[in-house]
Design an enzyme around this catalytic site. Sequence first.
Site, PDB file in Angstrom:
ATOM      1  N   SER A  56      -9.779   1.733   2.884  1.00 38.76           N
ATOM      2  CA  SER A  56      -8.931   2.498   1.929  1.00 38.76           C
ATOM      3  C   SER A  56      -7.841   1.721   1.229  1.00 38.76           C
ATOM      4  O   SER A  56      -7.130   2.237   0.218  1.00 38.76           O
ATOM      5  CB  SER A  56      -8.279   3.574   2.842  1.00 38.76           C
ATOM      6  OG  SER A  56      -7.218   3.293   3.711  1.00 38.76           O
TER       7      SER A  56
ATOM      8  N   LYS B 268       0.772  -1.230  -0.098  1.00 41.33           N
ATOM      9  CA  LYS B 268       0.079  -0.098   0.015  1.00 41.33           C
ATOM     10  C   LYS B 268       0.790   1.097   0.061  1.00 41.33           C
ATOM     11  O   LYS B 268       2.049   1.418   0.867  1.00 41.33           O
ATOM     12  CB  LYS B 268      -0.879   0.000   1.363  1.00 41.33           C
ATOM     13  CG  LYS B 268      -1.913   0.998   1.353  1.00 41.33           C
ATOM     14  CD  LYS B 268      -2.940   0.841   2.556  1.00 41.33           C
ATOM     15  CE  LYS B 268      -3.733   2.021   2.592  1.00 41.33           C
ATOM     16  NZ  LYS B 268      -4.684   1.857   3.690  1.00 41.33           N
TER      17      LYS B 268
ATOM     18  N   SER C  26      -9.982  -0.769   6.997  1.00 43.31           N
ATOM     19  CA  SER C  26      -9.256  -0.525   5.571  1.00 43.31           C
ATOM     20  C   SER C  26      -8.815  -1.622   5.102  1.00 43.31           C
ATOM     21  O   SER C  26      -8.422  -1.459   3.701  1.00 43.31           O
ATOM     22  CB  SER C  26      -8.414   0.918   5.598  1.00 43.31           C
ATOM     23  OG  SER C  26      -9.202   1.949   5.624  1.00 43.31           O
TER      24      SER C  26
END
Length: 485
Positions: A154, A79, A178
């Site tokens: 997210s 990420k 997330s």
Amino acid sequence: MELWQKSLKELSDLISKKEVKPSEIVESFIKRKEEFEPKIQSYVSDLSEKALEEAKQKDEELSKLEEIPPLFGIPIAIKDNISTKGIKTTCSSKMLENYIPPFDATVIEKLKDAGYIITGKTNMDEFAMGSSTENSAFFVTKNPWDVERVPGGSSGGSASAVGAGIVPASLGSDTGGSIRQPAAFCGVVGLKPTYGRVSRYGLVAFASSLDQIGPITRTVEDSAILLNVISGYDPKDSTSARKEVPDFTKAIGKDIKGLKIGLPEEFFSEGLNPQIKDMVLNVAQQLEKEGAKLVSVSLPTAKYAIEAYYIIAPSEASSNLARFDGVRYGYRAKEYKDLEDMYMKTRDEGFGAEVKRRIMIGTYALSSGYYDAYYLKAQKVRTLIYQEFMKAFEEVDVLLTPTTPDVAFKIGEKSNDPIQMYLSDIFTVSVNMATVPAISVPCGFINNLPVGVQFIAKPFDEETLFTVAYYYERLNDFYRKFPNS
Ligand code: GLN
């Protein structure tokens, strides 16, 4: 079966036996990526070429290695809020669009020591604020099962990439859901470890008392393998726990007879898609048939978790994001009159709407006169939530809930309604508030869209999560399914 269809465990076994080379694995995933990535756009930085070069070097090393590290030659996506030395780390924000960290996050150092190969940095909601990846400053990532729908957020890029099969595993971060929510939407396994289990050093801070890094994988066993690598006390993170790290893979394959599973009634009430409710209750029944005991429990304060979270998380965010001022690093406005004007223009141009909304809420909640009414009150709610979880764990070993109230929604469906967007984390945020670990595992499909079930355990008891999640996973074959390209 092609290499890209195999789990991380199967791939690392093949490498250990020297039956396949890292470059063959990386090539297979690149082929799959070329088919899928143009449609889903999971990567902010696609590092495939670098990955292939590294894999070729590792081919050479492999022939000489006697002891093979656990992730040797395994491609993994990261990420884009996890700092990678020499590789852009943007947080999907204009503010950090060209930021190249001079250091690695602790999890990245650990992955490197374990021999992994980075395939790219994945798209996300800006600074991890959101539930759909639509808040990325760059582009929207799509759900691999239906490209008109969001992958969740997210960590949407990390979940979408694993869901599509363009990489066997990725890292995400979870502040209020997330990792688990996008994992559920994309049909993969997502783990939020206990707060303090995994070092946050090098994770760009959103809400420091809630943030945790965790693995997104195709299988539960792969999740345990990755958690083994990334866990452990880190003197560079003052909130990192001095706890011994067990071998989590030992929890895989254990029996669940007599295991007490709690069903919190508040997690099965209004707002939940009735089909998801049936599917999740069906998971409970399957486990009961295998010898687990079902117990009804109550977490009455959990229904205030979203409200309290949206005071605490923005408060911490407003403080953490003060560092983006155009001076120290990142974006700076081109034209300005004086220093104050430079600060204002930089932050106005560098941050997107959701990030600004959070900074405003947080600054408001922390201002004198409002602090007691909002921030302090929210902290008290947080304490109650924690205490209720601990009380529930006096009676049960693990809690079972839906991960999300519904399946992946359409792109644009909630982007103009922040409250609706916030509610998509209704079953995940209380876990972060209580600091406990939780895992989301695929439990079926509604109209070809994946559904996830969430297991929650007491602090530092990820082992029980792995035991029950693996046991459940092997009763079905959802983990073998891939979306068609
Ligand atoms: N969706 C939640 C939020 O927007 C949680 C985000 C997260 O876990 N990073 O804050």
